[in-house]
Design a protein around this motif. Structure first.
Motif, PDB file in Angstrom:
ATOM      1  N   ALA A   1      48.057  19.363 -17.456  1.00 40.64           N
ATOM      2  CA  ALA A   1      47.705  20.642 -16.836  1.00 40.64           C
ATOM      3  C   ALA A   1      46.222  20.887 -17.029  1.00 40.64           C
ATOM      4  O   ALA A   1      45.573  20.291 -17.898  1.00 40.64           O
ATOM      5  CB  ALA A   1      48.520  21.782 -17.437  1.00 40.64           C
TER       6      ALA A   1
ATOM      7  N   ASP B   1      49.517  24.810  -8.074  1.00 40.48           N
ATOM      8  CA  ASP B   1      50.007  23.458  -8.351  1.00 40.48           C
ATOM      9  C   ASP B   1      49.258  22.448  -7.487  1.00 40.48           C
ATOM     10  O   ASP B   1      49.163  22.609  -6.263  1.00 40.48           O
ATOM     11  CB  ASP B   1      51.511  23.360  -8.070  1.00 40.48           C
ATOM     12  CG  ASP B   1      52.339  24.113  -9.092  1.00 40.48           C
ATOM     13  OD1 ASP B   1      51.844  24.302 -10.227  1.00 40.48           O
ATOM     14  OD2 ASP B   1      53.472  24.516  -8.767  1.00 40.48           O
ATOM     15  N   TYR B   2      48.750  21.401  -8.129  1.00 40.92           N
ATOM     16  CA  TYR B   2      48.026  20.337  -7.434  1.00 40.92           C
ATOM     17  C   TYR B   2      48.919  19.103  -7.389  1.00 40.92           C
ATOM     18  O   TYR B   2      49.383  18.618  -8.425  1.00 40.92           O
ATOM     19  CB  TYR B   2      46.713  20.030  -8.158  1.00 40.92           C
ATOM     20  CG  TYR B   2      45.636  21.059  -7.905  1.00 40.92           C
ATOM     21  CD1 TYR B   2      44.430  20.712  -7.304  1.00 40.92           C
ATOM     22  CD2 TYR B   2      45.835  22.401  -8.233  1.00 40.92           C
ATOM     23  CE1 TYR B   2      43.442  21.660  -7.059  1.00 40.92           C
ATOM     24  CE2 TYR B   2      44.864  23.351  -7.982  1.00 40.92           C
ATOM     25  CZ  TYR B   2      43.675  22.978  -7.403  1.00 40.92           C
ATOM     26  OH  TYR B   2      42.712  23.935  -7.148  1.00 40.92           O
ATOM     27  N   ASN B   3      49.162  18.611  -6.184  1.00 45.10           N
ATOM     28  CA  ASN B   3      50.049  17.460  -5.994  1.00 45.10           C
ATOM     29  C   ASN B   3      49.250  16.160  -6.046  1.00 45.10           C
ATOM     30  O   ASN B   3      48.309  15.970  -5.258  1.00 45.10           O
ATOM     31  CB  ASN B   3      50.775  17.552  -4.650  1.00 45.10           C
ATOM     32  CG  ASN B   3      51.756  18.702  -4.609  1.00 45.10           C
ATOM     33  OD1 ASN B   3      52.409  18.997  -5.597  1.00 45.10           O
ATOM     34  ND2 ASN B   3      51.852  19.366  -3.466  1.00 45.10           N
TER      35      ASN B   3
ATOM     36  N   VAL C   1      53.065  16.658 -10.167  1.00 49.23           N
ATOM     37  CA  VAL C   1      52.373  17.943 -10.027  1.00 49.23           C
ATOM     38  C   VAL C   1      51.497  18.192 -11.248  1.00 49.23           C
ATOM     39  O   VAL C   1      51.917  17.967 -12.388  1.00 49.23           O
ATOM     40  CB  VAL C   1      53.383  19.106  -9.856  1.00 49.23           C
ATOM     41  CG1 VAL C   1      52.661  20.452  -9.837  1.00 49.23           C
ATOM     42  CG2 VAL C   1      54.179  18.912  -8.571  1.00 49.23           C
TER      43      VAL C   1
ATOM     44  N   PRO D   1      49.633  21.360 -12.849  1.00 52.04           N
ATOM     45  CA  PRO D   1      49.408  22.807 -12.780  1.00 52.04           C
ATOM     46  C   PRO D   1      47.958  23.157 -13.151  1.00 52.04           C
ATOM     47  O   PRO D   1      47.419  22.630 -14.127  1.00 52.04           O
ATOM     48  CB  PRO D   1      50.389  23.384 -13.809  1.00 52.04           C
ATOM     49  CG  PRO D   1      51.349  22.269 -14.113  1.00 52.04           C
ATOM     50  CD  PRO D   1      50.577  21.004 -13.922  1.00 52.04           C
TER      51      PRO D   1
ATOM     52  N   LYS E   1      45.938  26.593 -13.967  1.00 51.59           N
ATOM     53  CA  LYS E   1      46.189  28.014 -14.203  1.00 51.59           C
ATOM     54  C   LYS E   1      45.071  28.651 -15.023  1.00 51.59           C
ATOM     55  O   LYS E   1      44.446  27.995 -15.858  1.00 51.59           O
ATOM     56  CB  LYS E   1      47.523  28.199 -14.940  1.00 51.59           C
ATOM     57  CG  LYS E   1      48.739  27.729 -14.163  1.00 51.59           C
ATOM     58  CD  LYS E   1      50.024  27.980 -14.942  1.00 51.59           C
ATOM     59  CE  LYS E   1      51.236  27.521 -14.147  1.00 51.59           C
ATOM     60  NZ  LYS E   1      52.504  27.745 -14.885  1.00 51.59           N
TER      61      LYS E   1
END
Length: 251
Positions: free
Chosen positions: A28, A184-186, A204, A206, A208
């Protein structure tokens, strides 16, 4: 009975010759008050059920896509000495961030048909269905959006930047800029042979806001009145403090 039949059908299907096994240096990304970007390393291996196919080279394509949102693109023209908006095109969906890294030039390892199917290149990742009747060059608006976001490091093409060792181990480093959109970044990995995708894998990442950034974001959206009053109080205090310092220096 239906579930049993479906299970038997799946088990009867042949296993893929090559599959992706992926790892991430970060699970993340946290956006803090001092966030100035982040580096992410994607690495993995190709799992095989049979010996390496030496008849054609294996290639790897890795993409990272941020949240997809509509975008309004305006064209400005100089009229009577001033710049004014003339044409406006609403692009239906464009990723806020998009990076694509490859082992070789993209056109050499991916056919146009496969690009259209999987939407891997940046122009394919942007969806623009139509434009107003008066606009005959809507594709130029998409090109302009790509150019602007590429200039801000939000759209990146890194051809030849994926390291692939012995057609088995691969890795690629990405630099995420400071102006990221939360969400969310794929991350997707594609294996290709002769321009055809033979396997794909998706995960994915995340992104944030945390700490003070998260608190201010929530306050601004959930309690805008309190956020506005607090901002006003800070502005007044900063102005008064600057005035007091300036007066003291003059004395």
């Amino acid at each position: 009975m239906i579930r049993l039949v479906a299970l038997l059908i799946v088990l009867a299907l042949p296993a893929k010759a090559e599959e992706v096994v992926l790892g991430l240096s970060k699970d993340a990304v946290a956006i803090t008050a001092t966030f100035d970007g982040s580096d992410i390393l994607l690495f993995g291996a190709v799992k095989r059920e049979s010996p390496i196919d030496l008849a054609s080279d294996l290639e790897v394509i890795i993409t990272i896509a941020g949240p997809t949102v509509p975008v309004t693109v305006r064209r400005k023209e100089r009229r009577l000495g001033i710049w004014v908006n003339t044409d406006v095109v609403e692009i239906d969906a464009a990723p806020s961030f998009y990076a694509v890294a490859t082992t070789a030039p993209l056109r050499e390892i991916l056919t146009d048909v496969e690009d259209l199917r999987y939407k891997i290149s940046i122009p394919r990742a942007i969806r623009s269905v139509g434009a107003p009747m008066g606009v005959t060059d809507s594709e130029n608006f998409t090109t302009a959006l790509i150019r602007i976001r590429a200039g801000n490091d939000l759209y990146q093409v890194r051809e030849g930047m994926v390291d692939l060792e012995e057609s088995t181990l691969f890795s690629a480093a990405f630099r995420l800029p400071a102006n990221l959109t939360e969400g969310d970044y794929n991350a997707q990995i594609y294996l290709t042979r002769n321009g055809i995708v033979v396997d794909e894998y998706e995960t994915v990442i995340p992104v944030k806001k945390v700490g003070l950034e998260r608190w201010l974001f929530n306050l601004a959206h959930e309690k805008p009145l309190i956020y506005g009053l607090m901002s006003l109080a800070i502005a007044i205090a900063a102005g008064w403090g600057a005035s007091a310092i300036f007066t003291a220096l003059r004395r």
